[in-house]
Design a protein around this motif. Structure first.
Motif, PDB file in Angstrom:
ATOM      1  N   ASP A 198      37.356  23.102  67.040  1.00 49.38           N
ATOM      2  CA  ASP A 198      37.237  21.818  67.731  1.00 49.38           C
ATOM      3  C   ASP A 198      36.424  21.981  69.015  1.00 49.38           C
ATOM      4  O   ASP A 198      36.835  22.701  69.935  1.00 49.38           O
ATOM      5  N   GLY A 199      35.262  21.315  69.071  1.00 45.17           N
ATOM      6  CA  GLY A 199      34.464  21.264  70.300  1.00 45.17           C
ATOM      7  C   GLY A 199      33.903  22.600  70.751  1.00 45.17           C
ATOM      8  O   GLY A 199      33.729  22.826  71.956  1.00 45.17           O
ATOM      9  N   LEU A 200      33.571  23.483  69.825  1.00 44.84           N
ATOM     10  CA  LEU A 200      33.087  24.823  70.179  1.00 44.84           C
ATOM     11  C   LEU A 200      31.736  24.753  70.899  1.00 44.84           C
ATOM     12  O   LEU A 200      30.794  24.117  70.419  1.00 44.84           O
ATOM     13  N   ARG A 201      31.655  25.418  72.048  1.00 44.16           N
ATOM     14  CA  ARG A 201      30.389  25.522  72.792  1.00 44.16           C
ATOM     15  C   ARG A 201      30.121  26.995  73.088  1.00 44.16           C
ATOM     16  O   ARG A 201      31.002  27.710  73.590  1.00 44.16           O
ATOM     17  N   VAL A 202      28.907  27.439  72.778  1.00 49.52           N
ATOM     18  CA  VAL A 202      28.508  28.830  72.993  1.00 49.52           C
ATOM     19  C   VAL A 202      27.181  28.843  73.728  1.00 49.52           C
ATOM     20  O   VAL A 202      26.232  28.148  73.330  1.00 49.52           O
ATOM     21  N   THR A 203      27.113  29.629  74.809  1.00 48.72           N
ATOM     22  CA  THR A 203      25.876  29.744  75.580  1.00 48.72           C
ATOM     23  C   THR A 203      25.400  31.186  75.620  1.00 48.72           C
ATOM     24  O   THR A 203      26.177  32.124  75.412  1.00 48.72           O
ATOM     25  N   VAL A 244      32.186  28.968  75.931  1.00 46.34           N
ATOM     26  CA  VAL A 244      32.492  28.274  77.181  1.00 46.34           C
ATOM     27  C   VAL A 244      33.318  27.007  76.967  1.00 46.34           C
ATOM     28  O   VAL A 244      33.645  26.309  77.928  1.00 46.34           O
ATOM     29  N   GLY A 245      33.654  26.708  75.718  1.00 45.04           N
ATOM     30  CA  GLY A 245      34.456  25.523  75.464  1.00 45.04           C
ATOM     31  C   GLY A 245      34.935  25.451  74.039  1.00 45.04           C
ATOM     32  O   GLY A 245      34.368  26.089  73.153  1.00 45.04           O
ATOM     33  N   GLY A 246      36.009  24.695  73.831  1.00 47.81           N
ATOM     34  CA  GLY A 246      36.518  24.477  72.483  1.00 47.81           C
ATOM     35  C   GLY A 246      37.675  25.376  72.126  1.00 47.81           C
ATOM     36  O   GLY A 246      38.065  26.277  72.875  1.00 47.81           O
ATOM     37  N   THR A 247      38.228  25.117  70.942  1.00 48.08           N
ATOM     38  CA  THR A 247      39.326  25.911  70.409  1.00 48.08           C
ATOM     39  C   THR A 247      39.028  26.268  68.959  1.00 48.08           C
ATOM     40  O   THR A 247      38.244  25.588  68.290  1.00 48.08           O
ATOM     41  N   ALA A 248      39.661  27.322  68.481  1.00 48.38           N
ATOM     42  CA  ALA A 248      39.535  27.729  67.079  1.00 48.38           C
ATOM     43  C   ALA A 248      40.902  28.247  66.635  1.00 48.38           C
ATOM     44  O   ALA A 248      41.266  29.385  66.937  1.00 48.38           O
ATOM     45  N   THR A 249      41.651  27.396  65.950  1.00 48.09           N
ATOM     46  CA  THR A 249      43.016  27.733  65.560  1.00 48.09           C
ATOM     47  C   THR A 249      43.048  28.231  64.127  1.00 48.09           C
ATOM     48  O   THR A 249      42.654  27.521  63.204  1.00 48.09           O
ATOM     49  N   PHE A 250      43.527  29.462  63.964  1.00 43.39           N
ATOM     50  CA  PHE A 250      43.645  30.080  62.643  1.00 43.39           C
ATOM     51  C   PHE A 250      45.098  30.449  62.414  1.00 43.39           C
ATOM     52  O   PHE A 250      45.666  31.230  63.167  1.00 43.39           O
ATOM     53  N   GLU A 251      45.713  29.828  61.401  1.00 41.03           N
ATOM     54  CA  GLU A 251      47.127  30.049  61.096  1.00 41.03           C
ATOM     55  C   GLU A 251      47.999  29.894  62.340  1.00 41.03           C
ATOM     56  O   GLU A 251      48.903  30.689  62.599  1.00 41.03           O
ATOM     57  N   GLY A 252      47.687  28.862  63.135  1.00 42.56           N
ATOM     58  CA  GLY A 252      48.499  28.539  64.303  1.00 42.56           C
ATOM     59  C   GLY A 252      48.159  29.303  65.563  1.00 42.56           C
ATOM     60  O   GLY A 252      48.751  29.059  66.615  1.00 42.56           O
ATOM     61  N   LYS A 253      47.196  30.226  65.513  1.00 45.51           N
ATOM     62  CA  LYS A 253      46.832  31.028  66.685  1.00 45.51           C
ATOM     63  C   LYS A 253      45.392  30.744  67.083  1.00 45.51           C
ATOM     64  O   LYS A 253      44.521  30.607  66.223  1.00 45.51           O
ATOM     65  N   ASP A 254      45.144  30.669  68.395  1.00 42.07           N
ATOM     66  CA  ASP A 254      43.795  30.400  68.889  1.00 42.07           C
ATOM     67  C   ASP A 254      42.998  31.708  68.911  1.00 42.07           C
ATOM     68  O   ASP A 254      43.280  32.617  69.693  1.00 42.07           O
ATOM     69  N   LEU A 255      41.994  31.781  68.052  1.00 38.89           N
ATOM     70  CA  LEU A 255      41.172  32.983  67.975  1.00 38.89           C
ATOM     71  C   LEU A 255      40.460  33.271  69.297  1.00 38.89           C
ATOM     72  O   LEU A 255      40.248  34.431  69.667  1.00 38.89           O
ATOM     73  N   LEU A 256      40.081  32.219  70.004  1.00 37.68           N
ATOM     74  CA  LEU A 256      39.251  32.385  71.204  1.00 37.68           C
ATOM     75  C   LEU A 256      40.036  32.940  72.389  1.00 37.68           C
ATOM     76  O   LEU A 256      39.424  33.409  73.359  1.00 37.68           O
ATOM     77  N   SER A 257      41.359  32.895  72.333  1.00 35.12           N
ATOM     78  CA  SER A 257      42.162  33.420  73.441  1.00 35.12           C
ATOM     79  C   SER A 257      42.768  34.790  73.119  1.00 35.12           C
ATOM     80  O   SER A 257      43.515  35.342  73.921  1.00 35.12           O
ATOM     81  N   MET A 258      42.430  35.346  71.959  1.00 34.42           N
ATOM     82  CA  MET A 258      42.989  36.644  71.560  1.00 34.42           C
ATOM     83  C   MET A 258      42.386  37.783  72.379  1.00 34.42           C
ATOM     84  O   MET A 258      41.217  37.750  72.752  1.00 34.42           O
ATOM     85  N   SER A 259      43.214  38.794  72.638  1.00 34.01           N
ATOM     86  CA  SER A 259      42.711  40.020  73.253  1.00 34.01           C
ATOM     87  C   SER A 259      41.896  40.800  72.227  1.00 34.01           C
ATOM     88  O   SER A 259      41.945  40.499  71.021  1.00 34.01           O
ATOM     89  N   LYS A 260      41.153  41.798  72.681  1.00 32.89           N
ATOM     90  CA  LYS A 260      40.353  42.607  71.757  1.00 32.89           C
ATOM     91  C   LYS A 260      41.245  43.301  70.728  1.00 32.89           C
ATOM     92  O   LYS A 260      40.869  43.420  69.557  1.00 32.89           O
TER      93      LYS A 260
END
Length: 351
Positions: free
Chosen positions: A19-24, A74-90
């Motif tokens: 949702d609303g993914l922005r990449v720069t 720089v923006g948006g969310t990506a939820t996979f099986e209830g977890k936000d991929l973009l906020s995951m640690s390495k």
């Protein structure tokens, strides 16, 4: 929450919701926006085709979800099986990549390690996510090569990537991707640089991989024929944005965005009748010099120089045909489409 397509399976939650993914890329005054507000869902078991010209942002959109793109999310969310991929640690992301989400890269020769045998790379893909004995890992690697149609699989385990043909390397990549039975399989231009016969074989292997793993699939390609053959739904991208999305049937038979119509209009017919191919005039814009308003308007025959197209960015709106399209003049598209004779892969565009 991502926009819900009208054709989504009723009552079924998306496996992946972007949702609303922005990449720069770059920083400061040199910042370039490569992906601008991309939104889509992938449901369990389906194949979603993402299509567009080179530079449209289709690969960057998906690679960014797994932390594999050089850009900055720089923006948006990506939820996979209830977890936000973009906020995951390495560390969390490493546990997802190759297990829950697997990738088939565009160029297998550069994606595979040239100094390790195919067998070593397959067993590593297995043991890194699930403890098993060396013999069990080897047996599973052998089974995977046979599943994807690599002949003389036992001998091939001991060979290096340079000893495989292009088609065989791609089969090995698919075997590696399906090793841990992922929930989502991503194939980035899997048939690029392969001849037509080998392309058909690789697509067949992808089908088998999906059947064995039960995975949903994201198929990134510039080839509309591949989308028509493989996908259930399609996302059309242009200049970093989604310009149309819907089922393959909807988008290919009655496209509601002038860019999608232009892509289909530039393809030869399959019914034997000869018509003059009509390429889209001009070239895609540079990411450093995006047009104002609708990004397609400088190349759009429907825009016809109207100021609304050059001054305001259109939203993704539900069209009369059931797709969502980013156009100010959706009500004019049916007449515009009817005035054009089009050949599409596997089906003729309808007026």
């Amino acid at each position: 929450m991502a926009l819900q397509d009208s054709e989504a399976p009723p009552g079924q939650e998306p496996l992946l919701s972007v949702d609303g993914l922005r990449v720069t890329f770059g920083s400061g005054s040199n910042t370039v926006t490569a992906v601008d507000g991309v939104t889509f869902d992938v449901h369990p078991g389906e194949t979603l085709g993402i299509v567009g010209e080179s530079g449209s942002g289709k690969s960057v959109s998906v690679m960014s979800l797994l932390g594999l793109a050089a850009g900055n999310v720089v923006g948006g969310t990506a939820t996979f099986e209830g977890k936000d991929l973009l906020s995951m640690s390495k560390r969390e992301m490493r546990a997802v990549r190759g297990k829950s989400i697997a990738m088939v890269f565009q160029d297998a020769m550069t994606a595979l390690n040239p100094v390790l045998t195919i067998g070593n790379q397959l067993t590593e893909a297995l043991t890194i996510h699930a403890p098993m004995s060396a013999s069990a890992a080897r047996d599973r690697a052998l089974e995977l090569l046979r599943t994807v149609g690599v002949p003389n699989a036992e001998a091939r385990l001991k060979q290096y990537p340079h000893e495989y043909s292009g088609g065989m390397r791609q089969r090995a990549m698919i075997a590696m991707a399906m090793a841990n039975k992922p929930r989502l399989l991503i194939a980035d231009e899997p048939t690029t640089a392969l001849d037509v016969t080998i392309q058909a074989q690789v697509l067949d292997v992808l089908r088998r991989a999906k059947e064995e793993t039960g995975a949903a699939t994201i198929l990134i390609t510039h080839d509309l024929g591949v989308v028509a053959e493989m996908a259930d739904r399609v996302v059309v991208m242009y200049s970093g944005q989604v310009v149309e999305t819907g089922t393959v049937e909807q988008v290919f038979r009655r496209p509601s965005h002038p860019y999608t119509l232009g892509l289909l209009r530039s393809l030869p017919r399959l019914d034997g009748r000869t018509t003059r191919l009509l390429p889209i005039r001009g070239n895609p814009p540079s990411a450093r010099a995006q047009p104002t308003g609708c990004r397609f308007h400088p190349r759009c025959d429907l825009a016809a120089g109207r100021s609304l197209c050059s001054e305001q960015t259109p939203d993704l709106l539900l069209s009369a045909e059931g797709t969502r399209a980013r156009c100010h003049f959706l009500d004019e598209v049916p007449a515009f489409r009817a005035a054009t004779t089009v050949g599409a892969p596997g089906s003729e565009v309808q007026p």
